[in-house]
Design an enzyme around this catalytic site. Structure first.
Site, short mmCIF file in Angstrom:
data_model
loop_
_atom_site.label_atom_id
_atom_site.label_comp_id
_atom_site.label_asym_id
_atom_site.label_seq_id
_atom_site.Cartn_x
_atom_site.Cartn_y
_atom_site.Cartn_z
CE LYS A 113 -1.67 -1.50 4.05
NZ LYS A 113 -2.21 -1.30 5.35
CB SER A 120 -8.63 0.39 1.58
OG SER A 120 -8.50 0.18 3.15
N PRO A 151 2.76 -8.17 6.04
CG PRO A 151 3.24 -9.52 8.01
CD PRO A 151 3.69 -8.15 7.25
NE ARG A 195 -18.75 -7.53 5.02
CZ ARG A 195 -17.81 -7.59 4.04
NH1 ARG A 195 -17.66 -7.03 2.83
NH2 ARG A 195 -16.86 -8.38 4.24
NE ARG A 231 -10.96 3.59 12.63
CZ ARG A 231 -11.06 3.71 11.34
NH1 ARG A 231 -12.50 4.15 10.97
NH2 ARG A 231 -10.45 3.18 10.39
CD GLU A 246 -4.29 2.51 8.59
OE1 GLU A 246 -4.41 3.56 8.82
OE2 GLU A 246 -4.52 1.94 7.47
CD GLU A 248 -7.04 5.72 9.95
OE1 GLU A 248 -6.85 6.63 9.85
OE2 GLU A 248 -7.39 4.66 8.97
#
Length: 276
Positions: A113, A120, A151, A195, A231, A246, A248
Site C-alpha cells: 500500500k 484503502s 504480511p 461492513r 481510532r 493503524e 487513525e
C-alpha cells in the site's frame, strides 16, 4: 466529502445542545475563514493523499484545529507505524520501501500500500505472484510514493478488524469492520465500502489500544486529552495475539452509527474540553 460520510449526523445536534453553531465546509474552500472559528474539526478529508503538502499547509493555517496540525503531519504518513513498532508496540510487521529501493518480499500473502493514503485506495494483496507485486510497487514509485509492505493478517477474513474510538483521550466505544480488500468502491470514489457492527473489545485488545494511545502521545510530545478523537484498528496475528494495524488520528470514521446513543454526547463534551 463536503458534508462527511453520514456517520457524524448525530454529532451536530449534540454540539448544538451545548450552544455551538455548527456547519460543514470543505477544507479547501477559500471563501471560508477557518481562523475565525472557535474550533475546526477534521472529518472526511479523504482527498489529502493526492494533495498532502497543500493539505498540511492548510492545517498549519488553522489555529484551533482538531486534531492539531502536528498530529496531522505525523499521522498522514503511515511510516508512523514503524515508529510505534520501534517503540516496542505490537504492530503488524511493517516495512517501508522508498522510490528506487528494491524490497525483499515477505512470505505470501502480503499487502502493498502507499504510505500516504486513505480509504484503502492503492492497497493490494498478493499471494505467490511476485511479478504482480513488482508491478504494483513500480506504479506507486512512478508516482513518487513510498510503499508500505505488511504480511496479510488472515484473521481479517474471519474476524475482521476491531476499531476502538477515543474522545478526549478517553475510550468511548468499539465496532468491527469486515475485510475491505475486494470490497466495492463507494460512489464518491474516495473509499472502499465497509461492513461495520457494534463490538465489545476483549481485555487484551483494549490494553493494546491504550498502549497505542500512550505511545503515540509520547512520540508526539502531547497529552492524551489533546487528541479530540482517535481510532485504534486492531487485528489478531497468526499467533492469535492482538496487533495494531493503524492508529487513525486525522480523518477516521468514528462509528457513531454503531455506537450507543451517548457517543455523540461524549464527543460534544470532548469538543468543549478542547476549548478549555
Amino acid at each position: 466529502m463536503p458534508e462527511g460520510d453520514g456517520d457524524d449526523q448525530a454529532v451536530a445536534a449534540a454540539l448544538d445542545d451545548l450552544g455551538f453553531t455548527v456547519r460543514w465546509a470543505p477544507w479547501d474552500d477559500r471563501s471560508v475563514d477557518f481562523a475565525d472559528a472557535e474550533v475546526v474539526v477534521l472529518r472526511a478529508t479523504w482527498d489529502y493523499p493526492e494533495r498532502r503538502t497543500e493539505f498540511l499547509d492548510w492545517c498549519e493555517s488553522v489555529p484551533a484545529l482538531c486534531n492539531p496540525a502536528a498530529v496531522a503531519r505525523w499521522n498522514t504518513d503511515k511510516s508512523y507505524l514503524v515508529e510505534l513498532l520501534d517503540a516496542g508496540l505490537p504492530v503488524v510487521p511493517t516495512t517501508l520501501v522508498e522510490p528506487g529501493e528494491k524490497p525483499s518480499w515477505p512470505r505470501a500473502p502480503f499487502v502493498v500500500k502507499p504510505s500516504v493514503g486513505a480509504g484503502s485506495r492503492g492497497v493490494a494483496r498478493f499471494g505467490a505472484d511476485a511479478a504482480g507485486a513488482d508491478e504494483h510497487l513500480r506504479t506507486l514509485h512512478a508516482d513518487g510514493r513510498t510503499a508500505l509492505i505488511q504480511p496479510y493478517q488472515s484473521s481479517v477474513d474471519t474476524q475482521g478488524e476491531i476499531a476502538l474510538a477515543y474522545f478526549g483521550g478517553i475510550y468511548s466505544h468499539a465496532f468491527t469492520k469486515g475485510a475491505m480488500l475486494g470490497s466495492a468502491v463507494d460512489a464518491s470514489g474516495l473509499y472502499l465500502e465497509e461492513r461495520m457492527a457494534p463490538a465489545v473489545p476483549a481485555p487484551e485488545v483494549r490494553a493494546l489500544a491504550e498502549d497505542a494511545m500512550d505511545t503515540a502521545c509520547s512520540l508526539l510530545g502531547i497529552l492524551r486529552a489533546e487528541l479530540l478523537y482517535a481510532r485504534a484498528d486492531i487485528v489478531r496475528g497468526e499467533d492469535g495475539q492482538p496487533r495494531l494495524l493503524e492508529l487513525e488520528l486525522v480523518e477516521p470514521t468514528l462509528g457513531f452509527r454503531q455506537a450507543d446513543a451517548g457517543a455523540p454526547l461524549r464527543f460534544a463534551s470532548a469538543v468543549r474540553q478542547q476549548l478549555a
